[in-house]
Motif scaffolding. Structure first.
Motif, PDB file in Angstrom:
ATOM      1  N   SER A 206       0.837  -1.205   0.000  1.00  0.00           N
ATOM      2  CA  SER A 206       0.000   0.000   0.000  1.00  0.00           C
ATOM      3  C   SER A 206       0.870   1.252   0.000  1.00  0.00           C
ATOM      4  O   SER A 206       1.986   1.254   0.530  1.00  0.00           O
ATOM      5  CB  SER A 206      -0.928   0.006   1.217  1.00  0.00           C
ATOM      6  OG  SER A 206      -0.185  -0.004   2.418  1.00  0.00           O
ATOM      7  N   GLU A 207       0.344   2.299  -0.611  1.00  0.00           N
ATOM      8  CA  GLU A 207       1.104   3.530  -0.759  1.00  0.00           C
ATOM      9  C   GLU A 207       1.069   4.376   0.508  1.00  0.00           C
ATOM     10  O   GLU A 207       0.244   4.156   1.392  1.00  0.00           O
ATOM     11  CB  GLU A 207       0.548   4.350  -1.935  1.00  0.00           C
ATOM     12  CG  GLU A 207      -0.806   5.002  -1.655  1.00  0.00           C
ATOM     13  CD  GLU A 207      -1.982   4.074  -1.855  1.00  0.00           C
ATOM     14  OE1 GLU A 207      -1.867   2.889  -1.497  1.00  0.00           O
ATOM     15  OE2 GLU A 207      -3.028   4.550  -2.328  1.00  0.00           O
ATOM     16  N   GLN A 273      -5.614  -2.241   9.525  1.00  0.00           N
ATOM     17  CA  GLN A 273      -6.679  -1.862   8.593  1.00  0.00           C
ATOM     18  C   GLN A 273      -6.643  -0.361   8.309  1.00  0.00           C
ATOM     19  O   GLN A 273      -6.734   0.068   7.155  1.00  0.00           O
ATOM     20  CB  GLN A 273      -8.045  -2.247   9.174  1.00  0.00           C
ATOM     21  CG  GLN A 273      -8.281  -3.739   9.291  1.00  0.00           C
ATOM     22  CD  GLN A 273      -9.657  -4.054   9.870  1.00  0.00           C
ATOM     23  OE1 GLN A 273     -10.537  -3.205   9.928  1.00  0.00           O
ATOM     24  NE2 GLN A 273      -9.837  -5.292  10.305  1.00  0.00           N
ATOM     25  N   LEU A 274      -6.499   0.428   9.358  1.00  0.00           N
ATOM     26  CA  LEU A 274      -6.532   1.881   9.205  1.00  0.00           C
ATOM     27  C   LEU A 274      -5.313   2.405   8.452  1.00  0.00           C
ATOM     28  O   LEU A 274      -5.415   3.377   7.701  1.00  0.00           O
ATOM     29  CB  LEU A 274      -6.630   2.549  10.579  1.00  0.00           C
ATOM     30  CG  LEU A 274      -7.925   2.277  11.354  1.00  0.00           C
ATOM     31  CD1 LEU A 274      -7.871   2.931  12.723  1.00  0.00           C
ATOM     32  CD2 LEU A 274      -9.129   2.781  10.578  1.00  0.00           C
ATOM     33  N   ASP A 275      -4.158   1.769   8.654  1.00  0.00           N
ATOM     34  CA  ASP A 275      -2.956   2.185   7.922  1.00  0.00           C
ATOM     35  C   ASP A 275      -3.186   2.126   6.416  1.00  0.00           C
ATOM     36  O   ASP A 275      -2.748   3.007   5.668  1.00  0.00           O
ATOM     37  CB  ASP A 275      -1.774   1.277   8.287  1.00  0.00           C
ATOM     38  CG  ASP A 275      -1.255   1.536   9.692  1.00  0.00           C
ATOM     39  OD1 ASP A 275      -1.647   2.553  10.290  1.00  0.00           O
ATOM     40  OD2 ASP A 275      -0.462   0.715  10.191  1.00  0.00           O
ATOM     41  N   VAL A 276      -3.890   1.079   5.993  1.00  0.00           N
ATOM     42  CA  VAL A 276      -4.119   0.869   4.562  1.00  0.00           C
ATOM     43  C   VAL A 276      -5.282   1.722   4.069  1.00  0.00           C
ATOM     44  O   VAL A 276      -5.207   2.342   3.005  1.00  0.00           O
ATOM     45  CB  VAL A 276      -4.391  -0.625   4.282  1.00  0.00           C
ATOM     46  CG1 VAL A 276      -4.628  -0.849   2.792  1.00  0.00           C
ATOM     47  CG2 VAL A 276      -3.230  -1.474   4.766  1.00  0.00           C
ATOM     48  N   ILE A 277      -6.361   1.768   4.839  1.00  0.00           N
ATOM     49  CA  ILE A 277      -7.547   2.523   4.422  1.00  0.00           C
ATOM     50  C   ILE A 277      -7.230   4.008   4.280  1.00  0.00           C
ATOM     51  O   ILE A 277      -7.664   4.665   3.335  1.00  0.00           O
ATOM     52  CB  ILE A 277      -8.697   2.302   5.428  1.00  0.00           C
ATOM     53  CG1 ILE A 277      -9.216   0.865   5.319  1.00  0.00           C
ATOM     54  CG2 ILE A 277      -9.834   3.291   5.181  1.00  0.00           C
ATOM     55  CD1 ILE A 277     -10.212   0.488   6.395  1.00  0.00           C
ATOM     56  N   VAL A 281       0.346   4.488   6.138  1.00  0.00           N
ATOM     57  CA  VAL A 281       1.521   3.663   6.432  1.00  0.00           C
ATOM     58  C   VAL A 281       1.571   2.510   5.432  1.00  0.00           C
ATOM     59  O   VAL A 281       0.581   1.783   5.286  1.00  0.00           O
ATOM     60  CB  VAL A 281       1.461   3.099   7.870  1.00  0.00           C
ATOM     61  CG1 VAL A 281       2.687   2.239   8.159  1.00  0.00           C
ATOM     62  CG2 VAL A 281       1.349   4.226   8.888  1.00  0.00           C
ATOM     63  N   PRO A 282       2.686   2.322   4.713  1.00  0.00           N
ATOM     64  CA  PRO A 282       2.780   1.218   3.746  1.00  0.00           C
ATOM     65  C   PRO A 282       2.680  -0.140   4.438  1.00  0.00           C
ATOM     66  O   PRO A 282       3.284  -0.354   5.489  1.00  0.00           O
ATOM     67  CB  PRO A 282       4.164   1.414   3.117  1.00  0.00           C
ATOM     68  CG  PRO A 282       4.518   2.841   3.388  1.00  0.00           C
ATOM     69  CD  PRO A 282       3.889   3.178   4.702  1.00  0.00           C
ATOM     70  N   ARG A 283       1.906  -1.019   3.840  1.00  0.00           N
ATOM     71  CA  ARG A 283       1.764  -2.387   4.338  1.00  0.00           C
ATOM     72  C   ARG A 283       1.925  -3.351   3.168  1.00  0.00           C
ATOM     73  O   ARG A 283       1.323  -3.166   2.114  1.00  0.00           O
ATOM     74  CB  ARG A 283       0.386  -2.595   4.971  1.00  0.00           C
ATOM     75  CG  ARG A 283       0.164  -1.812   6.255  1.00  0.00           C
ATOM     76  CD  ARG A 283       0.786  -2.498   7.439  1.00  0.00           C
ATOM     77  NE  ARG A 283       0.528  -1.788   8.688  1.00  0.00           N
ATOM     78  CZ  ARG A 283       0.931  -2.215   9.873  1.00  0.00           C
ATOM     79  NH1 ARG A 283       1.614  -3.344   9.972  1.00  0.00           N
ATOM     80  NH2 ARG A 283       0.667  -1.516  10.958  1.00  0.00           N
ATOM     81  N   LEU A 287      -2.572  -3.579  -0.568  1.00  0.00           N
ATOM     82  CA  LEU A 287      -3.355  -2.825  -1.551  1.00  0.00           C
ATOM     83  C   LEU A 287      -3.925  -3.799  -2.576  1.00  0.00           C
ATOM     84  O   LEU A 287      -3.196  -4.410  -3.354  1.00  0.00           O
ATOM     85  CB  LEU A 287      -2.475  -1.783  -2.244  1.00  0.00           C
ATOM     86  CG  LEU A 287      -3.206  -0.821  -3.191  1.00  0.00           C
ATOM     87  CD1 LEU A 287      -4.206   0.023  -2.423  1.00  0.00           C
ATOM     88  CD2 LEU A 287      -2.218   0.074  -3.929  1.00  0.00           C
ATOM     89  N   ASN A 288      -5.234  -3.953  -2.564  1.00  0.00           N
ATOM     90  CA  ASN A 288      -5.892  -4.882  -3.473  1.00  0.00           C
ATOM     91  C   ASN A 288      -7.285  -4.359  -3.818  1.00  0.00           C
ATOM     92  O   ASN A 288      -7.658  -3.247  -3.425  1.00  0.00           O
ATOM     93  CB  ASN A 288      -5.965  -6.283  -2.850  1.00  0.00           C
ATOM     94  CG  ASN A 288      -6.547  -6.248  -1.446  1.00  0.00           C
ATOM     95  OD1 ASN A 288      -7.541  -5.569  -1.195  1.00  0.00           O
ATOM     96  ND2 ASN A 288      -5.928  -6.968  -0.523  1.00  0.00           N
ATOM     97  N   ILE A 289      -8.037  -5.159  -4.530  1.00  0.00           N
ATOM     98  CA  ILE A 289      -9.373  -4.740  -4.968  1.00  0.00           C
ATOM     99  C   ILE A 289     -10.274  -4.445  -3.777  1.00  0.00           C
ATOM    100  O   ILE A 289     -10.998  -3.443  -3.755  1.00  0.00           O
ATOM    101  CB  ILE A 289      -9.996  -5.826  -5.868  1.00  0.00           C
ATOM    102  CG1 ILE A 289      -9.225  -5.906  -7.193  1.00  0.00           C
ATOM    103  CG2 ILE A 289     -11.467  -5.548  -6.133  1.00  0.00           C
ATOM    104  CD1 ILE A 289      -9.656  -7.046  -8.094  1.00  0.00           C
TER     105      ILE A 289
END
Length: 326
Positions: A206-207, A273-277, A281-283, A287-289
């Protein structure tokens, strides 16, 4: 009568347990299959008075004193008296100044909502573009896998049957025919299982490019994604009729947790979850559909709820024009 009391008590106990169970179920993550609107304004355009939520927004905008002054001046001015007396001219000028200042405040709040929605819409456009790429790549990969499954199945069964035909005269072909038949079943099955795995699409790191959801969850923000003061104060105020600890922002988050259509978000304090949403924060492989769909859904709902400020701003405009009363 005595014999009925235990039965009644038991029934009441069961009813209480059932109510507690249903309440807990309603608050469970992803339990709300058919979500409803989150915030309500209570605006009634046919009423002569404003809604309590509109009155609250006037307080947030510090517009209440101007509205009260506006109403006082309107009661003193006789609209049929056109005598150019000093008193009439003075009150008329005061009313014009009051209306002008009030209108500017309402217009600024209106633009603040648009300012916020512009960034939300821009982020949705980006996520939709990435999502379309992910979906297209997923569909192409699944199509190739299915094609491999069908082709291999047909080819292997053709070989199997070709070997089986002369087995009455060449029994040594029985084993190769059977092995080929087994492969004709195994290879397509493996391909089908792999196709099911491909349904989730590719997964990438994830970006780190925070979006408008970041501040909602108390993540650091940049000036580009910060909220105008009036919009942020609105989100952090309590909707009329709700408990004091239930701000509009809290109601949004609780609804997202309960929404069955947002399965990727199940807990308001889940850091991963929140890092990605929030894209803060990169995880790895996060990052997916599903993640992109979650971001888009939450941003859409956030924007839709903020748009309701405009309903209340319209009602405040009606007060300024004298069509309604505070």
């Amino acid at each position: 009568m005595r014999s009925r009391r235990p039965v009644i008590a038991s029934s009441l106990s069961l009813l209480c347990i059932f109510n507690n169970y249903t309440s807990a179920l309603a608050a469970a993550p992803n339990s709300q299959e058919f979500p409803t609107q989150i915030l309500r304004t209570g605006v009634d355009l046919n009423s002569t008075t404003v809604s309590p939520n509109t009155r609250q927004l006037a307080d947030i905008l510090k517009l209440t004193p101007l509205i009260e002054r506006n109403q006082q001046l309107r009661t003193k001015i006789n609209p049929t008296n056109f005598d150019p007396t000093l008193e009439n001219v003075a009150m008329g000028q005061q009313l014009i100044a009051c209306v002008s200042e009030s209108t500017q405040i309402i217009q600024e709040a209106n633009l603040a909502v648009d300012f916020t929605l512009a960034e939300i819409q821009a982020e949705q456009n980006i996520y939709n573009e990435i999502l379309n790429t992910y979906v297209n790549d997923r569909d192409k990969a699944t199509l190739r896998t299915n094609a491999l499954s069908f082709i291999s199945n047909g080819a292997l069964w053709s070989v199997c049957e070709g070997l089986a035909i002369p087995t009455n005269t060449h029994p040594e072909l029985t084993a190769p025919s059977g092995i080929t038949g087994i492969l004709a079943g195994i290879i397509p099955s493996i391909a089908s299982i792999y196709a099911l795995k491909q349904l989730s699409g590719k997964k990438q790191t994830s970006e780190k490019d925070p979006n408008m959801l970041a501040k909602i969850f108390d993540y650091p923000v940049t000036p580009e994604i910060d909220y105008p003061k009036c919009v942020w104060d609105f989100l952090n105020s309590t909707q009329v009729g709700e408990p004091s600890n239930k701000t509009r922002r809290t109601l949004l988050i609780e609804r997202w947790v309960a929404d069955k259509n947002i399965p990727e978000f199940t807990e308001s304090t889940a850091t991963k979850q929140l890092d990605v949403i929030t894209a803060s924060v990169p995880r790895k492989k996060a990052l997916n559909i599903a993640t992109l769909n979650t971001r888009i859904s939450m941003l859409q709902q956030l924007g839709a709820e903020l748009l309701k400020m405009k309903r209340m701003l319209l009602e405040l405009s009606m007060v300024i024009r004298g069509e309604k009363q505070m």
